[in-house]
Design a protein around this motif. Structure first.
Motif, PDB file in Angstrom:
ATOM      1  N   ASP A  99       1.070  -1.158   0.294  1.00  0.00           N
ATOM      2  CA  ASP A  99       0.070   0.389  -0.047  1.00  0.00           C
ATOM      3  C   ASP A  99       0.832   1.536  -0.033  1.00  0.00           C
ATOM      4  N   LEU A 100       2.288   1.590   0.419  1.00  0.00           N
ATOM      5  CA  LEU A 100       2.738   2.783   0.798  1.00  0.00           C
ATOM      6  C   LEU A 100       3.182   2.393  -0.628  1.00  0.00           C
ATOM      7  N   ILE A 101       4.083   1.343  -1.198  1.00  0.00           N
ATOM      8  CA  ILE A 101       4.775   1.223  -2.177  1.00  0.00           C
ATOM      9  C   ILE A 101       3.596   2.257  -3.414  1.00  0.00           C
ATOM     10  N   ASP A 102       2.250   1.848  -3.601  1.00  0.00           N
ATOM     11  CA  ASP A 102       1.304   1.818  -4.657  1.00  0.00           C
ATOM     12  C   ASP A 102       0.589   3.452  -4.139  1.00  0.00           C
ATOM     13  N   ILE A 103       1.189   4.071  -3.167  1.00  0.00           N
ATOM     14  CA  ILE A 103       0.837   5.467  -2.474  1.00  0.00           C
ATOM     15  C   ILE A 103       1.847   6.335  -2.803  1.00  0.00           C
ATOM     16  N   LEU A 104       3.185   6.100  -3.100  1.00  0.00           N
ATOM     17  CA  LEU A 104       4.108   6.602  -3.212  1.00  0.00           C
ATOM     18  C   LEU A 104       4.211   7.044  -4.731  1.00  0.00           C
ATOM     19  N   ILE A 105       4.023   6.012  -5.674  1.00  0.00           N
ATOM     20  CA  ILE A 105       4.000   5.748  -6.765  1.00  0.00           C
ATOM     21  C   ILE A 105       2.693   6.512  -7.623  1.00  0.00           C
ATOM     22  N   VAL A 106       1.587   6.776  -6.673  1.00  0.00           N
ATOM     23  CA  VAL A 106       0.489   7.827  -7.820  1.00  0.00           C
ATOM     24  C   VAL A 106       0.882   9.048  -7.229  1.00  0.00           C
ATOM     25  N   SER A 107       1.585   9.061  -6.122  1.00  0.00           N
ATOM     26  CA  SER A 107       1.677  10.534  -5.269  1.00  0.00           C
ATOM     27  C   SER A 107       3.046  11.580  -6.558  1.00  0.00           C
ATOM     28  N   TYR A 108       4.241  10.217  -6.504  1.00  0.00           N
ATOM     29  CA  TYR A 108       5.082  11.092  -7.543  1.00  0.00           C
ATOM     30  C   TYR A 108       4.655  11.581  -9.519  1.00  0.00           C
ATOM     31  N   ILE A 109       3.838  10.005  -9.480  1.00  0.00           N
ATOM     32  CA  ILE A 109       2.846  10.247 -10.116  1.00  0.00           C
ATOM     33  C   ILE A 109       2.512  12.079 -10.928  1.00  0.00           C
ATOM     34  N   ILE A 110       1.228  11.990  -9.939  1.00  0.00           N
ATOM     35  CA  ILE A 110       0.583  13.458  -9.557  1.00  0.00           C
ATOM     36  C   ILE A 110       1.479  14.628  -9.626  1.00  0.00           C
ATOM     37  N   TYR A 111       2.469  14.333  -9.168  1.00  0.00           N
ATOM     38  CA  TYR A 111       4.097  15.454  -8.972  1.00  0.00           C
ATOM     39  C   TYR A 111       4.548  15.924  -9.966  1.00  0.00           C
ATOM     40  N   ARG A 112       5.103  14.736 -10.905  1.00  0.00           N
ATOM     41  CA  ARG A 112       5.146  14.800 -12.639  1.00  0.00           C
ATOM     42  C   ARG A 112       4.376  15.580 -13.220  1.00  0.00           C
ATOM     43  N   MET A 113       2.879  15.644 -13.032  1.00  0.00           N
ATOM     44  CA  MET A 113       2.057  15.827 -13.793  1.00  0.00           C
ATOM     45  C   MET A 113       1.889  17.083 -13.972  1.00  0.00           C
ATOM     46  N   LEU A 114       2.463  17.416 -12.375  1.00  0.00           N
ATOM     47  CA  LEU A 114       1.594  19.091 -11.887  1.00  0.00           C
ATOM     48  C   LEU A 114       3.388  19.979 -12.878  1.00  0.00           C
ATOM     49  N   VAL A 115       4.158  19.040 -12.117  1.00  0.00           N
ATOM     50  CA  VAL A 115       5.378  19.910 -13.425  1.00  0.00           C
ATOM     51  C   VAL A 115       4.812  19.821 -14.615  1.00  0.00           C
ATOM     52  N   LEU A 116       4.688  19.069 -15.027  1.00  0.00           N
ATOM     53  CA  LEU A 116       3.945  19.106 -16.422  1.00  0.00           C
ATOM     54  C   LEU A 116       3.328  20.616 -17.274  1.00  0.00           C
ATOM     55  N   LEU A 117       1.739  20.498 -16.329  1.00  0.00           N
ATOM     56  CA  LEU A 117       0.981  21.879 -16.237  1.00  0.00           C
ATOM     57  C   LEU A 117       1.427  23.445 -16.200  1.00  0.00           C
ATOM     58  N   ARG A 118       2.599  23.091 -15.317  1.00  0.00           N
ATOM     59  CA  ARG A 118       3.614  24.372 -14.719  1.00  0.00           C
ATOM     60  C   ARG A 118       3.292  25.401 -16.180  1.00  0.00           C
ATOM     61  N   GLY A 119       2.530  26.869 -15.901  1.00  0.00           N
ATOM     62  CA  GLY A 119       2.744  27.428 -16.336  1.00  0.00           C
ATOM     63  C   GLY A 119       2.131  27.874 -17.804  1.00  0.00           C
ATOM     64  N   THR A 120       1.383  26.833 -17.759  1.00  0.00           N
ATOM     65  CA  THR A 120       0.898  26.610 -18.948  1.00  0.00           C
ATOM     66  C   THR A 120      -0.897  26.489 -18.624  1.00  0.00           C
ATOM     67  N   ARG A 121      -1.597  26.976 -19.331  1.00  0.00           N
ATOM     68  CA  ARG A 121      -3.538  27.395 -18.966  1.00  0.00           C
ATOM     69  C   ARG A 121      -3.710  26.304 -18.574  1.00  0.00           C
ATOM     70  N   ALA A 122      -3.365  24.913 -18.134  1.00  0.00           N
ATOM     71  CA  ALA A 122      -4.181  23.520 -17.444  1.00  0.00           C
ATOM     72  C   ALA A 122      -4.261  24.682 -16.261  1.00  0.00           C
TER      73      ALA A 122
END
Length: 278
Positions: free
Chosen positions: A13-36
């Motif tokens: 469960d901990l690994i699952d949460i860490l993976i999902v958290s990292y994916i969300i973080y990378r998506m936010l970094v990708l969207l930062r500075g755009t219209r999204a």
């Protein structure tokens, strides 16, 4: 045996949460500075309204918001098709999980800094205004789309020609990505900081405005005085020579992201007393 199974489950469960958290973080970094970013803000507002309507038993409001979510998914796909395509391209290159896109090689960094420094010094001597943006981790595709797409190899000669007065592309900014001039004549957001010096014109306010919402490095040549400035993270440093600008850009593009702002400013002050930091 039971305790071992429970421990294994907790680890999974901990690994699952860490993976999902990292994916969300990378998506936010990708969207930062755009219209999204504005889209996400709107979604958060709707979620808050939905929670309030559920708590207060406002059935009509809750029904309306639920239907907006169901219809809004298709609208998001249509409106933000460029951002989604960019995300899928980076996923295919591993760019979402591994931040390789902005890891400049030494040779590339040296070429970028040398060409920009030569062009800035040439324009400074002739008091020709210029606004040059170097993209890093924050995507600047929205601003690239406001200009004329070039996708040309970065050279000092091309930069000089772009900013010549009375030419079609001399107004606006040049945006550089991975050693390429992606576009010229781009429009940047103006800073609304009330404490900016009155002597700074539109180019400086545009550079400061972009640096406040991204991690880009911006080089500005003043049309009035020929002064060369560097803007990062909402801060402007002025009075560079060609050699000083080259060293500053090398340091900024090579150093780790966590130490870009404070370390670069500290070293610059030690090395060059003549630079005014506003």
């Amino acid at each position: 045996m039971i305790q071992w199974d429970m421990m294994t489950r907790y680890i999974v469960d901990l690994i699952d949460i860490l993976i999902v958290s990292y994916i969300i973080y990378r998506m936010l970094v990708l969207l930062r500075g755009t219209r999204a970013v504005q889209l996400l803000q709107g979604v958060f507002v709707l979620i808050i309204f939905w929670l309030v309507s559920k708590f207060m038993h406002l059935s009509t409001v809750r029904w309306l918001i639920q239907n907006l979510f169901s219809v809004g998914l298709l609208a998001v796909i249509i409106i933000f098709q460029p951002e989604l395509r960019k995300a899928l391209e980076q996923l295919g290159r591993g760019g979402i999980f591994f931040n390789r896109r902005r890891q400049f090689q030494h040779k590339l960094v040296t070429r970028i800094t040398t060409e920009i420094s030569k062009a800035a010094a040439h324009l400074s001597k002739r008091q020709i205004g210029a606004l040059i943006v170097i993209e890093r981790e924050t995507g600047l595709s929205d601003y690239i789309e406001t200009g004329i797409l070039l996708e040309a190899r970065l050279t000092s000669e091309l930069l000089k020609n772009i900013f010549l007065p009375n030419t079609p592309l001399h107004d606006g900014a040049v945006i550089i990505r991975d050693g390429q001039i992606m576009a010229a004549g781009c429009y940047l957001p103006l800073s609304e900081n009330p404490f900016i010096s009155k002597e700074l014109g539109t180019r400086h306010r545009a550079g400061l405005g972009l640096s406040e919402i991204s991690d880009a490095v911006i080089v500005i040549v003043s049309e009035e005085t020929g002064t060369i400035s560097v803007v990062t993270h909402g801060r402007i440093e002025r009075g560079f020579t060609e050699e000083q600008l080259n060293l500053r850009l090398l340091r900024e593009l090579k150093k780790p992201a966590k130490n870009r702002n404070r370390l670069g400013t500290f070293l610059l002050r030690k090395e060059k007393e003549g630079t005014a930091d506003e």
